[in-house]
Design an enzyme around this catalytic site. Sequence first.
Site, mmCIF file in Angstrom:
data_model
loop_
_atom_site.group_PDB
_atom_site.id
_atom_site.type_symbol
_atom_site.label_atom_id
_atom_site.label_comp_id
_atom_site.label_asym_id
_atom_site.label_seq_id
_atom_site.Cartn_x
_atom_site.Cartn_y
_atom_site.Cartn_z
ATOM 1 N N GLN A 255 -8.186 -22.000 34.404
ATOM 2 C CA GLN A 255 -8.022 -21.355 33.103
ATOM 3 C C GLN A 255 -8.428 -22.296 31.982
ATOM 4 O OE1 GLN A 255 -7.130 -18.213 33.239
ATOM 5 N NE2 GLN A 255 -7.791 -18.198 31.128
ATOM 6 N N HIS B 181 -12.115 -23.145 30.563
ATOM 7 C CA HIS B 181 -12.885 -22.217 29.728
ATOM 8 C C HIS B 181 -13.121 -22.756 28.332
ATOM 9 C CE1 HIS B 181 -13.497 -18.552 31.995
ATOM 10 N NE2 HIS B 181 -12.262 -18.585 32.455
ATOM 11 N N GLU C 133 -2.164 -12.679 29.675
ATOM 12 C CA GLU C 133 -3.366 -12.000 30.150
ATOM 13 C C GLU C 133 -3.387 -11.980 31.693
ATOM 14 O OE1 GLU C 133 -6.806 -14.294 29.217
ATOM 15 O OE2 GLU C 133 -8.221 -12.665 29.610
ATOM 16 N N HIS C 134 -3.272 -13.163 32.292
ATOM 17 C CA HIS C 134 -3.221 -13.278 33.752
ATOM 18 C C HIS C 134 -1.843 -13.791 34.145
ATOM 19 C CE1 HIS C 134 -7.437 -14.285 32.565
ATOM 20 N NE2 HIS C 134 -7.748 -13.447 33.537
ATOM 21 N N ASP D 272 -11.548 -12.780 38.734
ATOM 22 C CA ASP D 272 -12.574 -12.997 37.705
ATOM 23 C C ASP D 272 -13.936 -12.485 38.153
ATOM 24 O OD1 ASP D 272 -10.795 -14.221 36.040
ATOM 25 O OD2 ASP D 272 -11.414 -16.273 36.510
ATOM 26 N N HIS E 159 -2.499 28.702 6.372
ATOM 27 C CA HIS E 159 -2.264 28.569 7.811
ATOM 28 C C HIS E 159 -1.532 29.803 8.344
ATOM 29 C CE1 HIS E 159 -3.285 24.323 7.302
ATOM 30 N NE2 HIS E 159 -3.125 24.107 8.596
#
Lengths: 428, 428
Positions: B256, B259, B324-325, B358, B417
């Site tokens: 992770q 990145h 996220e993960h 991934d 209406h």
Amino acid sequence: MLRIFSYADEESAFMSHVTRSVSFDAGVQNVVDGILADVAARGDEAVLDYTEKFQGCRPEAFEVSSEEIDTAFAAADPGFRSVLEEAYENIREFHRHEADKSFFYEQGDGVILGQRVTPLERVMLYVPGGKAAYPSSLLMNVAPAKVAGVSEVYVTTPCDAEGKVSEHVLVAAKVAGVDRVFKFGGAQAIAAFAFGTERVPKVDKITGPGNKYVALAKKQVFGHVSIDSIAGPSEVVVIADRTADPEFVVMDMFAQAEHDPDAAAVCITDSVEVAVKVKELAEAMVGKMVRAEVIRQALASNGAVVVTKDMATACEVSNRIAPEHLELHVAEPWSVLPSIRHAGAVFMGSYSCETIGDYFAGPNHTLPTNGTARFFSPLSVRDFVKYTSIISYSAGELRKTGERIAAFADHEGLQAHAEAVRARLRKV
Amino acid sequence: MLRIFSYADEESAFMSHVTRSVSFDAGVQNVVDGILADVAARGDEAVLDYTEKFQGCRPEAFEVSSEEIDTAFAAADPGFRSVLEEAYENIREFHRHEADKSFFYEQGDGVILGQRVTPLERVMLYVPGGKAAYPSSLLMNVAPAKVAGVSEVYVTTPCDAEGKVSEHVLVAAKVAGVDRVFKFGGAQAIAAFAFGTERVPKVDKITGPGNKYVALAKKQVFGHVSIDSIAGPSEVVVIADRTADPEFVVMDMFAQAEHDPDAAAVCITDSVEVAVKVKELAEAMVGKMVRAEVIRQALASNGAVVVTKDMATACEVSNRIAPEHLELHVAEPWSVLPSIRHAGAVFMGSYSCETIGDYFAGPNHTLPTNGTARFFSPLSVRDFVKYTSIISYSAGELRKTGERIAAFADHEGLQAHAEAVRARLRKV
């Protein structure tokens, strides 16, 4: 009041007449940015200051008490209560059909892949105040949240100068089982629920219509919370063939136009006769309408009748507009449907007038406006859940595919990704 | 490099260490607003000016030709091509399970209610350039669009100073059957596809990751087009019990962290022994990593090991982060899953390392970041379709319910209406 266009001769004049911008002007932008920053910084005090400024009231209680809600419900006309209850049940029934299921499947040697659907925990539904305090909006926003299983459903609606909120909204809140009703409106309400304050809880999602300040505030807080699509003025397109009843067409255009001078109502027809009758009838009937002045303004600014050479072209014109509401006043609506590519809701045939969808039938009346039906959708149960991927890999499958996955990571230049796989391969 | 927190004693220090802001600073805001306005006003010339400024190139061709794509594909390593193809088939298989069906049901006297699911027509998938030119991102964005049935799928990715784009991205574009590949990047690319220019077609939706300029530009054009969620830096949480293998935990945190210096990796464990081993092993192993400096920065700024008193608390901490993960390095991951409320993707057990998700397994790797898993979802087929409500009412049902619906409209003060319904009632 209502101009007739020939699509063949006046295509670009017609399209520019019915196309509206989605931009916010700089003045609105500055006001909204200021309110958002102020509420983020000063919390409740800022919310109260703006409520005093815009509503003329600085309410001590932030919420309507459950006693006030019960009192409003008990005092309401029983006929109104029962139609609200019937409508709410229809709306829930429709939305139950939308609910996505979690799924999983197995693949290869012991691998399980899936997707889990879980409700959002806390949402806030904005209900506009003033003349536009619509109990139907409350039902339409709460029903999908409740069907999704959201545990805390809040409503906020601006109070008046006495600190009171619409009793009709309270009756609807009772029918729909709303958990808490707050008294704030405007961009300050959006900010309070997006960021959280001392006395206003931060929520996960904000939905519901509002004026341009509310709409822009929602856009600005997107990311802090989820929002539904950004609502613009309401609009209807009626596709009418020679079998259409011009009175129905006109009344449905009026029903749209009475919302707002910015509302749009367009009739597309392949019949010159229908076009002329619609125009004449509209002029003859508008005087009988309670909201005649709003209708006149809306139809003059954003109304039109356009004549096309055939029904295929009529559908093409409708697709270019991508209307929020599309009514098919045609002999065979189901055979026209496949030619319709973009619309928030389609009303099939002369008896499916929009009013039925607005209040009662079941599908959501929160629909994409301003041409966004090309890519946005009606409010739905999907707006009130989130999805989580589930990946359960096995040692056996890793042994088979691991080295190829690691090589893929090497190709992206991400060595640690590759080595994370190889660390396992050394041990299985 | 990696600090160990005790959740019982240092809860607030830990939470503030791992919580990141979602705001954009004023400098980024000004740059992006300027680019958007300029592209809206000057179209292609503005796009070319910014491309010259940021990429050092003013490409004559806006697109990569199909010959260039075929050449890149033919020249690619066959092993890489085949793993891309296998991954793409897995991704499509997963997304086929997500596809929603149109439905209808009948109610009362001849009423048909339904929802129609139709694909978006034209979408643009942003693929970042430079070191982050990930072919896997392309596959993950294109697969759900193709499964949804989108007819025109475009990719844009920034060219280099010679006007070339990543060959790996071209190979992936060929595998996924992308219709057109453009050479632009940055906020100027987002603006071009959101507004349309002379040579760049306006699209219905823009998806894909990017730097903060791209992310903010996407947020600003929301409403002109649809977007996916706004991507922040990537993050992983590993919940580890005493059975976890510390090497796997560390490698997944490294994967992770490599990145981006802004990436976050957090290990939550109820075992002090695991915590200490993870910290020691991380320090011992980081020197072997190609991207060691990025990993060190990321773990020092946004990495942590936190010790909780039990697994229930570990799950609570993970839910507060809403990662996220989320990896469950625990003996019985399926019995832990019900305690997990918020996560983009959950990786079950020690062999389900994030790298597999991934690249290869099938679920989408575009996931909600920065705590937004509370309300956002993985990219899905649902992102590439729109829903249209269908309402077909009958004369018979209108006779039964029409007057009550009209009365509801009267309660909202919308006479037209109500009268639209009554006009029908007079004639049925």
